[in-house]
Design an enzyme around this catalytic site. Structure first.
Site, short mmCIF file in Angstrom:
data_model
loop_
_atom_site.label_atom_id
_atom_site.label_comp_id
_atom_site.label_asym_id
_atom_site.label_seq_id
_atom_site.Cartn_x
_atom_site.Cartn_y
_atom_site.Cartn_z
CG ASP A 51 -9.40 -18.19 -31.49
OD1 ASP A 51 -8.87 -17.45 -32.26
OD2 ASP A 51 -9.20 -18.66 -30.33
CG HIS B 145 -14.97 -17.96 -30.74
ND1 HIS B 145 -14.75 -17.17 -29.54
CD2 HIS B 145 -14.10 -18.95 -30.46
CE1 HIS B 145 -14.15 -17.73 -28.78
NE2 HIS B 145 -13.71 -19.00 -29.02
#
Length: 915
Positions: A274, A432
């Site tokens: 992400d 991430h």
């Protein structure tokens, strides 16, 4: 301000003295007595500034303090997460994520304010920045764990201040570089401790590990912070736990339309990332995924891709090219909202803009974008789900949270993911791609999951499906995650009853230095036995006593190096048996005084270490070969396979060739050249024992009458000992040593027959990594064997650039200037901002008396890294030799300003004084 500097590096000596425990942020400095309260500390930091400076500095300090305070709240939220229970953890996660993204916004705001300050050119700008660094470096309130919150700010600041060519700015650039080095060292200390404690995620967990120092740190934070209060401040109150039967299922809550990962087949994993794309980390992650043939989904924030104009049309920015590259590599890109807002609190047009605006940007990037969406923080409402349905987008959640957004320690992240995967058995992992720590943790996770037989699934347009990708080549694996490294190094010259030797002790000492200085072996774990210490009892005692009581673990590695006499006896059965000769051995009593290979084989089988490599600079035969390397699939999980390998200098009736360069034997000199980088036959930064043998064996045979042998010992299961080459960060200068003529001549002969390393490319294409090489080498029974070296792992452009630079440095030391020029040029093609390679290319021109060309490249290096003092010294010499006396004077003066007591200070002063 600058005079008050107290760098982070000075604190590292204190850091190293603590006994540390498992967990995330567990390495810190003890709080000093009488620590000031936070507001007072901020005020004190700005007190000595002038009025104009204080007006600018105070809000920066307050922002930095808020950054630390938010990080501390995250620590407290997830302290003792296992004890807190799943209910508390689930309620804490969205709050922790909100704190993290608030901090991300603070970081961006702080970076922008500092950038504007630098670009504005105000007189007080550098003093303000120095004041901020004073706080980050030496404020009495900060623990070392707190200081990790400043990594991204300092990196950005270093880049921005490099645009200022004034001497004070260059000094600040140097100071920031030192601080970043110190923070990297702190992180390495954390990581090293976790590796040692968790043994890289293998073995029994029956005993609960103690974490006193971490608990002390958390206890300090809990004096002013509590999980309950933090949650309450964010509108969350943890209810009393309900009995399991009272909990609603996901389907009862209407979440059955979403994908969580629990519905995947067993042992199937989806990797998701992400918040990107990131200007550098996304590409690094892609290179790692390629090594393991793993697809992934990247959920991207629209504002990172570009913007929507007044008419709502997408205008793409520079990072959109990264997204296109992901698609070209076979990965999927999905929607993660426009601004990463908490969408459960948005309604109407604002909510639609967050979802549909990003979809427009993604489709402008490439129509191949996937119609999937991930809600920031997992926070969604009914209206948001309805908008997804209308737009034909599907919500994808996760059931395995890496917590890489909260945990700054790569090993801790990996340990958490692996434990959760073990519990869940399948699922979607949330990562991430905006953190360096994720880049570092990912290989540890993928290596373990691959070895355990997990499949990685990608998005096929409608669902997640395991993708059959070509597996990486045999042995093209990451470093096998050694927890600790051990060595026994033996060298004997002064034999009492055997002919004395000249080279053995020097060889052993050089091997010890190489293991410690180049490959990071701890000095206390390298057992050295020279001359009178290397008795039969002393050698066997080193194995049976010192190693047995050292705490060696199954994820460790052991290297044994012996330089001395060897002998071979013919047994009555007709079989030969090899011996190594201790210092006190009698030639007439070899069978009782020497150490037979059968004894070393027994030792090898009894070792706890994962991989053991015996390197014997002695000639003998009778070494029983057992199992070989195995199949490609077998070698694929080298990190799990036990390895027991041996490389010898030659066979029976062969004399070890003395007279190598620097007083070494030919075998050990060649071995040291292999470990210096020449043994990395595929250019991937790793040297396996197989590669090392494939380099050393043919090379030694070509220049001597020795025939080195290589093979596996009893107890081996096909594992391959691995050396990981460190990146060479030496800026070439007049102080850089080069090899003497005899060493250069011998290396030329060695390289003429050794398997060639990666060759630099011509034209505009990057160099291609070589395919596997087949080498004929003797096995431990004296028979010919075909040794197949591993093919290279895929690497990022940054990694390839570093390796090209390292090869260039090897060529420079051998005075092969054309080859060095080619490699440094290749490094700069791969990484145009590579100051190290630019400086080194300049010095290659300098050595060829091309002084104007050299000066241009030294200037380029300085533009890329303004605080690199040695480049100014080199520039001064190049300008002086090209007739630019004034330019030379300026360069020498800048060097002295940066390093007034540096190694070149006397030389620079002499030059300024007119020789």
């Amino acid at each position: 301000m600058l005079a008050k500097k107290k760098t982070l590096i000075a604190a590292l000596a204190t850091v190293a003295t603590f006994s540390l425990g498992a967990g995330a942020w567990h390495l810190f400095l003890q709080p000093k007595a009488g620590r000031a309260q936070a507001p007072e500390a901020v005020a004190a930091s700005a007190a000595s500034a002038s009025g104009a400076e204080a007006q600018v500095l105070t809000p920066l300090l307050e922002q930095a303090r808020a950054l630390v305070q938010a990080q501390r709240k995250i620590i407290v939220l997830f302290a003792d997460e296992a004890k807190a229970g799943p209910e508390v953890a689930e309620r804490a996660k969205p709050v922790g994520q909100a704190l993290f993204h608030e901090n991300q916004a603070r970081v961006l705001a702080l970076e922008e304010r500092l950038r504007s300050l630098i670009q504005g050119g105000e007189a007080q700008r550098l003093a303000v920045i120095a004041g901020l660094l004073d706080y980050m470096e030496s404020d009495a309130q900060l623990f070392d764990a707190d200081r990790l919150a400043f990594v991204e700010v300092l990196r950005s600041l270093k880049t921005d201040i490099a645009q200022d060519s004034t001497l004070p700015a260059i000094k600040l650039h140097k100071r920031i570089s030192e601080d970043l080095d110190a923070l990297a060292e702190i992180e390495r200390n954390y990581d090293k401790e976790i590796q040692r404690i968790f043994g890289r995620f293998e073995g029994s967990r029956a005993i609960e590990l103690k974490r006193e120092k971490w608990e002390d740190y958390v206890a300090q934070l809990k004096k002013s912070l509590s999980r309950e209060q933090i949650l309450k401040d964010y509108g969350v109150v943890t209810p009393y736990p309900l009995p399991p039967t009272a909990k609603a299922s996901a389907s009862e809550e209407g979440e059955n339309a979403e994908v969580f990962g629990k519905e995947l087949p067993p042992k199937t994993i989806v990797l998701t990332f992400d918040d990107g794309p990131h200007r550098s980390y996304t590409e690094e992650i892609t290179a790692i995924l390629k090594q393991y043939g793993a697809p992934a989904v990247f959920f991207q924030v629209g504002s990172n891709l570009g913007r929507l104009d007044a008419q709502g049309k997408p205008q793409l920015g520079g990072l959109a090219k990264i997204s296109q590259g992901l698609l070209d590599e076979g990965h999927a890109i999905g929607n993660h909202s426009l601004t990463h807002a908490q969408l459960s609190k948005r309604t109407g047009d604002a909510l639609k803009q967050e979802i549909l605006g990003t979809d427009s940007l993604l489709q402008a990037v490439d129509k191949r974008r996937s119609p999937i969406f991930r809600f920031p923080y997992g926070a969604r409402n009914a209206e948001g789900m309805e908008i997804l349905g209308q737009a034909k987008l599907r919500s994808v959640m996760w059931n395995i949270d890496s917590m890489d957004w909260a945990d700054p320690v790569p090993s801790s992240i990996a340990e958490r993911v692996l434990k959760t995967v073990e519990k869940e058995g399948r699922g979607i992992i949330l990562f991430h791609d905006i953190h360096e720590r994720t880049v570092k943790a990912l290989p540890l996770i993928l290596e373990k999951l691959s070895a355990q037989g997990y499949q990685f699934a990608g998005w096929d347009g409608a669902k997640f499906k395991s993708v059959k990708r070509e597996a990486p080549p045999a042995a093209a694996v990451a470093t096998p995650a050694y927890a600790d490294s051990w060595a026994i190094v033996i060298g004997i010259n002064d034999y009492a009853k055997w002919p004395k030797l000249q080279y053995a002790v020097r060889d052993a000492q050089a091997m010890r230095e190489t293991l410690i200085q180049k490959f990071g072996f701890a000095p206390e774990r390298v057992i050295s036995l020279d001359n009178q210490d290397a008795t039969r009892m002393g050698i066997l005692g080193a194995f049976h006593d010192k190693l047995a009581h050292s705490g060696m673990k199954k994820n460790d590695r052991l290297l044994v190096f012996f330089a001395g006499h060897g002998a071979t006896l013919q047994l009555s059965s007709g079989r030969s048996l090899g011996y190594i000769i201790p210092v006190d051995s009698d030639p007439g009593k070899i069978a009782t005084d020497a150490i037979p290979m059968t004894e070393l084989q027994n030792i090898a089988e009894s070792l706890t270490a994962k991989h053991a490599l015996f390197i014997m600079d002695a000639c003998y035969s009778g070494l029983g070969l057992t199992r070989g390397g195995g199949s490609a699939n077998f070698l694929r999980d080298n990190a799990r396979r036990i390895g027991r390998q041996m490389l010898t200098a030659g066979g029976a009736d062969q004399l070890v060739a003395d007279g190598g360069p620097n007083g070494h034997s030919v075998f050990t000199w060649t071995l040291l050249q292999g470990l210096a980088g020449k043994g990395d036959l595929n250019g991937d930064g790793l040297i396996t024992a197989t590669e090392l043998a494939a380099y050393v064996g043919p090379a030694v045979s070509a220049v001597s009458r020795q025939t080195p042998a290589f093979g596996s010992l009893p107890g081996s299961e096909g594992g391959d000992f691995v050396f990981e080459l460190p990146a060479n960060d030496e800026f070439i200068s007049a102080q850089t040593s080069q090899l003497p003529s005899d060493a250069i001549a011998l290396n030329g002969k060695l390289d003429a027959v050794a398997a060639p390393p990666q060759a630099a490319a011509g034209g505009d294409k990057p160099a291609q990594l070589p395919v596997s090489t087949t080498v004929v080498l003797k096995d431990l029974q004296g028979q010919d064997q075909k040794l197949v070296t591993p093919a290279a792992m895929p690497s990022s452009m940054r990694q390839l650039a570093q390796r090209a630079n390292d090869r260039g440095l090897q060529h420079f030391k051998e005075k092969r200037y054309l080859e060095a020029e080619r490699e440094f040029t290749e490094a700069l093609k791969l990484r145009p901002d590579f100051a190290l390679a630019a400086n080194n290319l300049g010095f290659v021109f300098y050595k060829q008396d091309k002084f104007k060309e050299a000066a241009r490249w030294f200037e380029n290096a300085i533009q890329m890294d303004r605080s690199r003092a040695i480049a100014y010294l080199n520039l001064g010499d190049a300008r002086a030799r090209s007739g630019d006396a004034e330019g030379a004077k300026k360069a020498y003066s800048t060097y002295l300003a940066l390093l007034p007591n540096g190694p070149g200070a006397a030389y620079a002063k002499q030059k300024l004084a007119g020789d």
